[in-house]
Design a protein around this motif. Structure first.
Motif, short mmCIF file in Angstrom:
data_model
loop_
_atom_site.label_atom_id
_atom_site.label_comp_id
_atom_site.label_asym_id
_atom_site.label_seq_id
_atom_site.Cartn_x
_atom_site.Cartn_y
_atom_site.Cartn_z
N ASN A 72 0.72 -1.19 -0.02
CA ASN A 72 -0.01 0.07 -0.01
C ASN A 72 0.76 1.34 -0.16
N THR A 73 2.15 1.09 0.20
CA THR A 73 3.10 2.21 0.14
C THR A 73 3.29 2.70 -1.54
N ARG A 74 2.80 1.95 -2.46
CA ARG A 74 3.07 2.15 -4.06
C ARG A 74 2.91 3.58 -4.28
N GLU A 75 1.84 4.17 -3.94
CA GLU A 75 1.37 5.50 -4.20
C GLU A 75 2.48 6.41 -3.96
N THR A 76 3.01 6.15 -2.69
CA THR A 76 3.85 6.99 -1.98
C THR A 76 5.06 7.13 -2.80
N PHE A 77 5.44 5.81 -3.26
CA PHE A 77 6.66 5.86 -4.38
C PHE A 77 6.39 6.53 -5.52
N ARG A 78 5.20 6.50 -6.06
CA ARG A 78 4.88 7.23 -7.25
C ARG A 78 4.48 8.94 -7.17
N ARG A 79 3.94 9.01 -6.13
CA ARG A 79 3.75 10.39 -5.98
C ARG A 79 4.76 11.17 -4.96
N GLN A 80 5.38 10.75 -4.15
CA GLN A 80 6.49 11.35 -3.44
C GLN A 80 8.19 11.20 -3.85
N SER A 81 8.17 10.29 -4.95
CA SER A 81 9.70 9.97 -5.33
C SER A 81 9.84 10.15 -6.83
N MET A 82 9.06 9.35 -7.39
CA MET A 82 9.10 9.29 -8.82
C MET A 82 8.58 10.23 -9.74
N HIS A 83 7.46 11.05 -9.15
CA HIS A 83 6.97 12.25 -9.55
C HIS A 83 7.80 13.39 -9.74
N GLN A 84 8.64 13.73 -8.49
CA GLN A 84 9.54 14.76 -8.45
C GLN A 84 10.75 14.53 -9.44
N LEU A 85 11.15 13.08 -9.65
CA LEU A 85 12.28 12.90 -10.32
C LEU A 85 11.73 13.14 -11.98
N VAL A 86 10.72 12.79 -12.50
CA VAL A 86 10.26 13.13 -13.66
C VAL A 86 9.97 14.69 -13.78
N GLU A 87 9.20 15.14 -12.84
CA GLU A 87 9.17 16.91 -13.00
C GLU A 87 10.43 17.55 -13.07
N ALA A 88 11.56 16.99 -12.48
CA ALA A 88 12.66 17.71 -12.62
C ALA A 88 13.46 17.43 -13.93
N GLY A 89 13.00 16.61 -14.68
CA GLY A 89 13.51 16.18 -15.98
C GLY A 89 14.72 15.33 -15.75
#
Length: 313
Positions: A72-89
């Protein structure tokens, strides 16, 4: 010791990359290491460019670093880690298929190629100047990737002169068909109250309208994909975009009745499908006292009502 050293190095890199403080943690460090497929005893020069999804990242972290996270921490990985890496290019999202839906189980990430070259130099004298060059170019890279993502968005015309953009994928394309093709035919003059989006969860939301009708909006995540109010008839159309899942079955119908139990208008339940093939797949699940609309036959509806056509019960 090699695991802790590698994690420490990865967190040091996150700081070097000027990511927000909220991403200076072990979870994001593990995401970076998984993107590079860099195991504890491998040198940074061995970093690779893996195509990897969220659940595989979590599994990789458990296998190679002993870091086990609950599903159930999958969304945390997506929203709080991977999302920022993507947005930062610094990370690419679905580079193999940029049009893939946000909520697709096949969604993958990949390290940005220029950054990969820099990280392979970590621990050497060449790292600092290479990092400086990358950071100088990073804003333009991030804008370029963001522009490429925006080009894949699904544009939906909600009123004359007003459009919204939804995340790419069949689900959003069907929502567009509901708003632009179903509504003019079967809900003419209807007021659009809500449009969901798999990426942002909300594409359009007239909160004041729904509140005025008596809707309880504590958790808009439970709302159907599209809500349309027919003021002249006193109907509230609750429409689900059913592509890979999501028609109005008996369970969903009960959920929606409870969610909108304070509403004055009569409730009309509609399952929208992209084609007959998808409709037939879910035929047995569709609730009675509901409606079906199929996008590739837009002028017709299927009525699971018995005593009347489109309308509330």
């Amino acid at each position: 010791m090699s695991k802790q050293r590698k994690l420490k190095d990865a967190m040091h890199i996150l700081i070097d990359l000027d990511l927000p403080v909220g991403q200076h943690n072990e979870r994001t460090a593990l995401c970076l290491l998984a993107l590079l497929d860099l195991k504890p005893r491998q040198p940074w020069a061995d970093a690779q460019s893996a195509l990897i999804g969220i659940t595989p990242i979590m599994n990789w972290a458990g296998t190679h670093y002993g870091a086990h996270y609950a599903p159930n921490t999958r969304e945390t990985f997506r929203r709080q880690s991977m999302h920022q890496l993507v947005e930062a290019g610094m990370c690419l999202y679905n580079p193999d298929d940029p049009g893939r839906a946000v909520n697709s189980p096949k969604a993958v990430y990949q390290i940005e190629p220029h950054l990969l070259t820099v990280l392979r130099l970590f621990g050497t004298a060449e790292y600092a100047p290479a990092l400086a060059t990358f950071m100088a170019a990073r804003p333009s890279l991030a804008r370029r990737y963001a522009k490429a993502r925006d080009m894949k968005m699904v544009s939906v015309k909600i009123t004359d002169g007003q459009e919204i953009s939804l995340s790419p994928g069949r689900h959003s394309e069907l929502i567009r068909d509901i708003v632009e093709s179903f509504a003019p035919r079967f809900a003419p003059g209807g007021e659009l109250a809500y449009v969901g989006d798999t990426g942002n969860k909300v594409g359009f939301f007239d909160r004041d309208l729904l509140l005025s009708l008596g809707a309880q909006l504590d958790d808009h995540g439970k709302l159907p994909d599209v809500v349309i109010y027919l003021r002249d008839k006193g109907w509230l159309l609750l429409i689900e975009s059913a592509t890979s899942h999501g028609p109005v079955d008996s369970k969903r119908q009960i959920e929606l009745v409870r969610l909108f139990e304070g509403c004055a208008p009569g409730l009309v339940f509609v399952s929208a499908f992209p084609d007959r093939k998808t409709f037939v797949r879910y035929l047995k699940a569709i609730a009675w006292e509901s409606e079906v609309w199929i996008a590739d036959a837009p002028t017709h509806m299927v009525h699971f009502n018995g005593t009347r056509f489109l309308g509330p019960y």
